[in-house]
Design a protein around this motif. Structure first.
Motif, PDB file in Angstrom:
ATOM      1  N   SER A 151      21.794   6.421   7.171  1.00  0.00           N
ATOM      2  CA  SER A 151      21.312   7.020   8.554  1.00  0.00           C
ATOM      3  C   SER A 151      19.941   7.061   8.454  1.00  0.00           C
ATOM      4  CB  SER A 151      21.862   8.445   8.126  1.00  0.00           C
ATOM      5  OG  SER A 151      21.716   9.294   9.589  1.00  0.00           O
TER       6      SER A 151
ATOM      7  N   GLY B 106      18.775   4.035   9.996  1.00  0.00           N
ATOM      8  CA  GLY B 106      19.030   3.882  11.407  1.00  0.00           C
ATOM      9  C   GLY B 106      20.469   2.927  11.693  1.00  0.00           C
TER      10      GLY B 106
ATOM     11  N   HIS C  29      23.634   3.540  12.054  1.00  0.00           N
ATOM     12  CA  HIS C  29      24.514   4.912  12.162  1.00  0.00           C
ATOM     13  C   HIS C  29      25.856   4.606  11.972  1.00  0.00           C
ATOM     14  CE1 HIS C  29      20.808   6.762  13.540  1.00  0.00           C
ATOM     15  NE2 HIS C  29      20.776   6.076  14.683  1.00  0.00           N
TER      16      HIS C  29
ATOM     17  N   ASN D 294      22.003  12.130  13.919  1.00  0.00           N
ATOM     18  CA  ASN D 294      21.236  11.012  14.036  1.00  0.00           C
ATOM     19  C   ASN D 294      21.742  10.013  14.689  1.00  0.00           C
ATOM     20  OD1 ASN D 294      19.384  12.456  12.437  1.00  0.00           O
ATOM     21  ND2 ASN D 294      19.846  11.419  10.585  1.00  0.00           N
TER      22      ASN D 294
END
Length: 149
Positions: free
Chosen positions: A82, A85, A87, A116
């Protein structure tokens, strides 16, 4: 029994100089176990080395270990992915963690990964579930407050 490291994603980003004071970010609950590699993944995360944290956690998740340790490894992997980035990979790792053993830490990280990823309603549901498991944990309360705003 595992020791828990609660890490604020905002604090980690602020240390790196990439977050402004007005940014809000969920907190992660990193797990350590008696296994040294899982502990090393949590330490790498706390030091802001998310790639190393992911590498170590993934290494442990692929070994033949107990379900509770595998859950801890996947939960730490979720947090690291996370923060990198990634996801979809983060969400998949947390779903795997919860598949091996549902814990407030894995649910907290699942909610943080969802948040996020731009899914605040799903994050709120995950944080609420973590709150049912461990209502007195500061990390859980902070994340519940974040999604209540």
């Amino acid at each position: 029994m595992s020791r828990i490291f609660s890490i604020s994603a905002l604090a980690a980003l602020a240390l790196a100089g990439t977050a402004s004071a007005q940014d809000a970010a969920p907190q992660f609950a990193l797990q350590t176990t008696t296994d040294g590699v899982i502990a090393l993944s949590a330490r790498a995360f706390s030091e802001g080395d998310y790639a190393r944290a992911a590498e170590l956690a993934n290494q442990m998740a692929s070994r033949p270990i107990s379900p509770s340790r595998r859950s801890a490894a996947y939960s730490n992997l979720c947090a690291a992915q996370s923060m990198l980035g990634n996801h979809d990979a983060a969400i998949a790792a947390c779903e795997a963690a919860n598949g091996y053993r549902v814990s407030w830490e894995a649910q907290t990280n699942y909610g943080a990964a969802l948040y996020n990823a731009g899914r605040p309603a799903d994050a709120a549901a995950a944080f609420a579930y973590a709150g049912q498991i461990a209502p007195n944990e500061d990390v859980v309360q902070a994340n519940l407050a974040l999604t209540a705003q």
